[in-house]
Design a protein around this motif. Structure first.
Motif, PDB file in Angstrom:
ATOM      1  N   PHE A  12       0.831  -1.210   0.000  1.00 29.70           N
ATOM      2  CA  PHE A  12       0.000   0.000   0.000  1.00 29.70           C
ATOM      3  C   PHE A  12       0.868   1.265   0.000  1.00 29.70           C
ATOM      4  O   PHE A  12       0.479   2.282  -0.578  1.00 29.70           O
ATOM      5  N   GLU A  13       2.031   1.199   0.602  1.00 30.52           N
ATOM      6  CA  GLU A  13       2.965   2.327   0.524  1.00 30.52           C
ATOM      7  C   GLU A  13       3.405   2.551  -0.915  1.00 30.52           C
ATOM      8  O   GLU A  13       3.493   3.691  -1.388  1.00 30.52           O
ATOM      9  N   ARG A  14       3.642   1.456  -1.631  1.00 28.90           N
ATOM     10  CA  ARG A  14       4.018   1.566  -3.056  1.00 28.90           C
ATOM     11  C   ARG A  14       2.870   2.154  -3.868  1.00 28.90           C
ATOM     12  O   ARG A  14       3.076   2.969  -4.766  1.00 28.90           O
ATOM     13  N   LEU A  15       1.654   1.717  -3.538  1.00 29.92           N
ATOM     14  CA  LEU A  15       0.477   2.207  -4.259  1.00 29.92           C
ATOM     15  C   LEU A  15       0.311   3.709  -4.077  1.00 29.92           C
ATOM     16  O   LEU A  15       0.097   4.454  -5.031  1.00 29.92           O
ATOM     17  N   LEU A  16       0.435   4.157  -2.849  1.00 30.96           N
ATOM     18  CA  LEU A  16       0.271   5.586  -2.564  1.00 30.96           C
ATOM     19  C   LEU A  16       1.443   6.413  -3.084  1.00 30.96           C
ATOM     20  O   LEU A  16       1.269   7.576  -3.462  1.00 30.96           O
ATOM     21  N   ALA A  17       2.639   5.803  -3.126  1.00 36.53           N
ATOM     22  CA  ALA A  17       3.808   6.519  -3.643  1.00 36.53           C
ATOM     23  C   ALA A  17       3.642   6.853  -5.121  1.00 36.53           C
ATOM     24  O   ALA A  17       4.177   7.852  -5.609  1.00 36.53           O
ATOM     25  N   GLY A  18       2.890   6.029  -5.831  1.00 35.17           N
ATOM     26  CA  GLY A  18       2.661   6.291  -7.255  1.00 35.17           C
ATOM     27  C   GLY A  18       1.344   6.969  -7.548  1.00 35.17           C
ATOM     28  O   GLY A  18       0.941   7.086  -8.711  1.00 35.17           O
ATOM     29  N   PHE A  19       0.675   7.449  -6.501  1.00 37.99           N
ATOM     30  CA  PHE A  19      -0.660   8.006  -6.692  1.00 37.99           C
ATOM     31  C   PHE A  19      -0.654   9.295  -7.500  1.00 37.99           C
ATOM     32  O   PHE A  19      -1.677   9.675  -8.080  1.00 37.99           O
ATOM     33  N   HIS A  20       0.509   9.964  -7.575  1.00 32.79           N
ATOM     34  CA  HIS A  20       0.556  11.210  -8.349  1.00 32.79           C
ATOM     35  C   HIS A  20       0.247  10.963  -9.830  1.00 32.79           C
ATOM     36  O   HIS A  20      -0.242  11.850 -10.521  1.00 32.79           O
TER      37      HIS A  20
END
Length: 237
Positions: A12-20
């Motif tokens: 989920f950290e990876r998911l949010l890191a690419g949310f831009h």
């Protein structure tokens, strides 16, 4: 369990890191906040052990980024409330109690009749290595079971012409909304999975799904699971 939680946190950290990248795609700041909140809610659900709700939240967030995958709004109502303190975009959305997994007891009498017919013909074709695109039957306003698909040609139920050569989703929707049918079933399959989508007026849609393995008469069939959803074919819209 600790390893599973650590893996969830990492993903989920990876998911949010690419949310831009999603923000660029959405182009609406308000909707972007809702999508991001859905991801946070999904993480919370997974951590709490509710994988189904977590998965549906991710699917709903995906639909906000890519409209072709958009689902009916459900968890987005709470996501908007959490993000903004009140509902603006979804102020008039009525949250559906579906989807959830039920049992055979959730089937209406017409759905039960159609499922029995559909299962019989799927197994008949599968065990004889016969190919088909899809099957569909309806129960009309006079309580008569009629076939609306080209296959199975051996089926002796009366036909509701014109028969459909390709996927009959649109036809069933037209019949349902016109009030010409009271129930229907659409059968689709792919390697290892068959789906019986059953609707009956006044009942939720039941997507009965069955895994299978092997070929011909050696096929082994898993237990049918019943997923309840909002109607798509037979509605009052």
């Amino acid at each position: 369990m600790a390893d599973q939680k650590a893996a969830l946190v990492k993903e989920f950290e990876r998911l949010l890191a690419g949310f831009h990248f999603a923000i660029r795609k959405i182009k609406d700041e308000h909707v972007s906040h809702i999508a991001k909140e859905l991801i946070t809610m999904s993480f919370e659900s997974y951590i709490a052990g509710d994988k189904k709700a977590g998965a549906h939240m991710l699917q709903e967030a995906r639909g906000l980024v890519w409209p072709r995958h958009q689902l009916r709004i459900k968890y987005g109502v709470e996501a908007e409330r959490r993000a903004f303190g009140k509902n603006l975009l979804y102020a008039n959305v009525l949250v559906s109690p579906y989807p959830y997994e039920g049992t055979v007891a959730d089937l209406g009498p017409d759905q039960t009749i159609l499922l029995e017919i559909a299962v019989h013909w799927f197994k008949s074709y599968n065990e004889l290595f016969r190919d088909f695109k899809y099957f569909s039957w309806v129960i009309d306003a006079e309580n008569v079971v009629r076939r609306t698909s080209i296959e199975p040609k051996d089926d002796d139920h009366p036909l509701l012409k014109p028969l459909q050569k390709s996927w009959g989703y649109k036809r069933l929707k037209e019949l349902g909304r016109a009030g010409d049918i009271q129930a229907c079933v659409l059968v689709q399959y792919m390697p290892g999975l068959v789906i019986f989508d059953l609707e009956q007026r006044g009942k939720p849609r039941v997507s009965a799904r069955q895994l299978f393995s092997g070929f011909g008469r050696e096929t082994e069939y898993g237990q049918i699971r019943f997923h309840l959803e909002d109607p798509e074919f037979i509605t009052d819209e």
